[in-house]
Design a protein around this motif. Sequence first.
Motif, PDB file in Angstrom:
ATOM      1  N   ALA A   1       4.920   1.943   0.501  1.00 41.33           N
ATOM      2  CA  ALA A   1       4.667   0.788  -0.361  1.00 41.33           C
ATOM      3  C   ALA A   1       4.423   1.239  -1.800  1.00 41.33           C
ATOM      4  O   ALA A   1       4.915   0.632  -2.748  1.00 41.33           O
ATOM      5  CB  ALA A   1       3.476  -0.004   0.159  1.00 41.33           C
ATOM      6  N   ALA A   2       3.692   2.349  -1.966  1.00 38.46           N
ATOM      7  CA  ALA A   2       3.415   2.846  -3.318  1.00 38.46           C
ATOM      8  C   ALA A   2       4.729   3.191  -4.015  1.00 38.46           C
ATOM      9  O   ALA A   2       4.935   2.873  -5.183  1.00 38.46           O
ATOM     10  CB  ALA A   2       2.517   4.071  -3.253  1.00 38.46           C
TER      11      ALA A   2
ATOM     12  N   ARG B   1      -0.965  -3.001  -2.173  1.00 38.80           N
ATOM     13  CA  ARG B   1      -0.804  -2.265  -0.911  1.00 38.80           C
ATOM     14  C   ARG B   1      -1.803  -2.776   0.114  1.00 38.80           C
ATOM     15  O   ARG B   1      -1.486  -2.932   1.288  1.00 38.80           O
ATOM     16  CB  ARG B   1      -0.997  -0.767  -1.139  1.00 38.80           C
ATOM     17  CG  ARG B   1       0.029  -0.166  -2.066  1.00 38.80           C
ATOM     18  CD  ARG B   1       0.220   1.305  -1.843  1.00 38.80           C
ATOM     19  NE  ARG B   1      -0.939   2.133  -2.139  1.00 38.80           N
ATOM     20  CZ  ARG B   1      -1.206   2.666  -3.324  1.00 38.80           C
ATOM     21  NH1 ARG B   1      -0.404   2.424  -4.338  1.00 38.80           N
ATOM     22  NH2 ARG B   1      -2.248   3.435  -3.502  1.00 38.80           N
TER      23      ARG B   1
ATOM     24  N   GLY C   1       6.583   0.529  -5.631  1.00 36.70           N
ATOM     25  CA  GLY C   1       5.976  -0.064  -6.823  1.00 36.70           C
ATOM     26  C   GLY C   1       4.693  -0.834  -6.567  1.00 36.70           C
ATOM     27  O   GLY C   1       4.171  -1.473  -7.485  1.00 36.70           O
ATOM     28  N   ALA C   2       4.172  -0.794  -5.342  1.00 39.04           N
ATOM     29  CA  ALA C   2       2.964  -1.560  -5.044  1.00 39.04           C
ATOM     30  C   ALA C   2       1.725  -0.788  -5.485  1.00 39.04           C
ATOM     31  O   ALA C   2       1.526   0.357  -5.074  1.00 39.04           O
ATOM     32  CB  ALA C   2       2.883  -1.862  -3.547  1.00 39.04           C
ATOM     33  N   GLY C   3       0.903  -1.415  -6.302  1.00 39.61           N
ATOM     34  CA  GLY C   3      -0.357  -0.810  -6.726  1.00 39.61           C
ATOM     35  C   GLY C   3      -1.378  -0.871  -5.599  1.00 39.61           C
ATOM     36  O   GLY C   3      -1.087  -1.350  -4.501  1.00 39.61           O
ATOM     37  N   ARG C   4      -2.587  -0.400  -5.903  1.00 43.54           N
ATOM     38  CA  ARG C   4      -3.623  -0.302  -4.878  1.00 43.54           C
ATOM     39  C   ARG C   4      -3.907  -1.659  -4.209  1.00 43.54           C
ATOM     40  O   ARG C   4      -3.934  -1.779  -2.985  1.00 43.54           O
ATOM     41  CB  ARG C   4      -4.890   0.220  -5.537  1.00 43.54           C
ATOM     42  CG  ARG C   4      -5.802   0.974  -4.636  1.00 43.54           C
ATOM     43  CD  ARG C   4      -6.917   1.547  -5.460  1.00 43.54           C
ATOM     44  NE  ARG C   4      -6.529   2.776  -6.128  1.00 43.54           N
ATOM     45  CZ  ARG C   4      -6.727   3.974  -5.594  1.00 43.54           C
ATOM     46  NH1 ARG C   4      -7.266   4.082  -4.406  1.00 43.54           N
ATOM     47  NH2 ARG C   4      -6.381   5.062  -6.235  1.00 43.54           N
TER      48      ARG C   4
END
Lengths: 378, 283
Positions: B183-184, B193, B187-190
Motif C-alpha cells: 500500500a505504501a 494505510r 502512494g498510501a500514507g500512514r
Amino acid sequence: MTSSGMLRLEELTRVHTAGQPPALDGFTLDVPAGSCVAVLGPSGSGKSTVLRLTAGLDAPTRGSVHLDGRDLTGVPPERRGMAMVFQRPLLFPHLSVRDNVAFADRVRGVPRRTARERAEEYLGLVALGGYGDRPARSLSGGQEQRVALARALAAEPRVLLLDEPFSALDTALRAEMHDLLTDLRVRLDPTVLLVTHDPAEADALADTVAVLDGGRLQQTGLLRELYTAPASLAVSRLLGGRTEVAGTVRDGVHSSPLGDLPLPGWVPDGPGVLVVRPEAVRVTAPGDPAADVTGTVVRVRRRGLRALVVVEVPGPGGVPVEAELGAGEELPAGRPVGLVLPVAARAVVPPATTSAPTGARPGTSRASVGGGPGRRRP
Amino acid sequence: MSGGTAGRRWAVLLVLPALVPVAAVVGAALVSAVLLSLGLTPLVGQPRLSLDAWRGAAGDLGTATLLSLGIAAAATVVAAAVGLCLALAATAVVRRSRLLGALAALTIPVPHLVGAAAMGLLLADTGFLPRLLGVSPDAWPPLVGGEWWVAVVAEYAWKESAFVALVVGGVLASRARSYDETAALLGAGRWARFRFVTLPLAAPALGAASAVTFVYTLGSYEVAALLGRPFPEPLPVMAVRLAGSIDLTVRPQAAAVAVTTAVLALAAVLLALRALRRLSAWD
C-alpha cells in the motif's frame, strides 16, 4: 503513465547485522528513463535488498538513491513515485479486482467513479477487462499477478520495481507475462528495475543486465556480452557456464590440459580460467582435423529436444567439457568425440580467489586442475 | 454427491463428542431455568403455568437490562480500541519490543476477581491513585460504586483489551506487513494505510474478539458485584442475589432474569455472527 524517471543508485550499502558481511556492498547502477535494467543474481546475492533500498522500505547503511537527480534519502516509500510488484501478488483480499487497481487513485483522493473507470482501462491493458467485479481471491495465479501489475501501473510510477514477479508462475504463463510486459513497455515506456535469478527472464525483458553476487556488483552490460565475455567465474556460473579449465595465459594463448588455445582478444598474462559456453562447443568425429580437443562422452543430460553431454578430455584427473548437441542428436556415454571450441567463444576469467564451492552445485563439470602442457590434438 | 454427503456425515460425527456435552449442559440448564421461571418446577407448592415470576421481576428487569447492555457496550468499545492499538503497536515494532506483547499477555491469566480487587484498591476514593495524586477522598470522583460504573467498565476493558490484542495481533503479525508495504508503494500514507488496509484486514478478528468480550461482560457477575453500586443492579448481579435469597419464592424470578440474560447474549452472538460472515467473506 506520467513521465518515466531516471534512476541512479549510488554506492548503496546495507548491513543488516553489525559485524556480519553486508547484504549489499557499494552497489552503483544507472537506470536510464524508459529503460529496463535487470539485476541478476542467485538467492541471497542481495538483489531484493537493492529493490527495498530503492523503494525506501529499508534505509541504506551508506549510499543514496537519486530519481531525476533528486536525492531520495529520508523520503518515505509513498512519496518516492515508485510502485513495486512482488513475487506474491499481494492483492488486497477485502477489495474487488477493480478496487485493487483503483487503490492508488483512491488514496490520492480521486473520486471513486473516476478511479474505477481508470482501473477498467488498466485491467484492459493486462487483458483482464470484465474481471473488475470479481473478488481478488477468485483469480488464478497468473491473473492475480496481472492484476498486481495493473495496480502498480495505475499508480503511474516514475519507476516500476519488479521483484521476481513471475517466478511463481509456470513456464507457459511466465512466457505470456514476458510478452505482456514487453507490450506494456512499448505502450507506456516505463522505467523498470527488475530483479531476477533467471538469465532467460533478464534476456526476455531487460535492455541491460547487472550481475550481483555476494552483495557486490560483478558486471553490467548487454546480456549477450555477458554470455560471451563474463568478467568472473561467478558471472559465468550464474549464466549457466559449466566448463571451467584452469590454466595460464601467455601472449594471448591459454595453456591448459586442453592444449594451447588462442584467445579472441587481449588478456593479461598469468593464471586464468578458460570458460566456454556449452552452446558454442561443436561436437564432431574424433578424427576431425577441425577438432581442438578429443575426449570421451561420460554423461548425457536431457534438456528437452537438445541433450547436454559432458566430455572428459584426458588430463590430470580428467578435464570435463560440456557441449550442447543439435536438436534431436544423440550420443551414448563412452563414445569418443572431437570438440571444436570456436575462438570467439573462448573467454578467460581470473581464478576464483576463494575456494570454489564445488559441492554446491551437484552435476556440474567444473575443473580446477592445474595448467600444464598435455596438449592433445588428434 | 455421495462423497460429499459421506464426508459431511463424518465431520458431524467427529464434532459430536464436543457438541453433545455442550448441548446437554447448556440446554438442560436453560430448559430448567425456563421451566422454573414459568412456575412449572416450583421449589414449594404445585406446578402451575404462570407469568408471576416475570411480572415480579419486570419492575427492575428493564433498568437492569439497559444497565447490563450499557456496561458491556462501553467495556467492549474501550477494549476493542485499546486492544487494536496494542496489536498495532506490537506488530509495528516486531521483535524490537517484546515487552509490549509480554505485558498484554500477562494480563490474560489474571482472574477477573483479582483484577476487580486490584481495580478497587487503585480507583476507590481511599485507593492508591488518589493517594498518589494527593487528592482527598472527598474531592475524588466516585469511580468505584459511582453512578457511571467507571471502575467496572475499566476492569472489563483492561482485561479484555489484552484478549483483543492477542487475537488481532495474531492476524496482523502474519499478514499486515507485506500488505502495508504494498500500500505504501502505491502512494498510501500512514493514515490511508490504516484506514484502507490495516483496519479492513484486522476487522474480522477485531469483530470476533469484540463479540466475545461483549457477551462475556454481559453475563459476568463478580466484577459488577464487587465494584458496582447496590442499586440499580446489572442482570447477572440481580440473578445471583435473587437466587441466593432466603425467600425461596423469588427463585423463579432469578430464573426469569437468567433467561433474559441468556436470550440477550444469544441475540448478540447471532447478530455478531451475521456481521462477521459478511466481513469474513474475503478472509
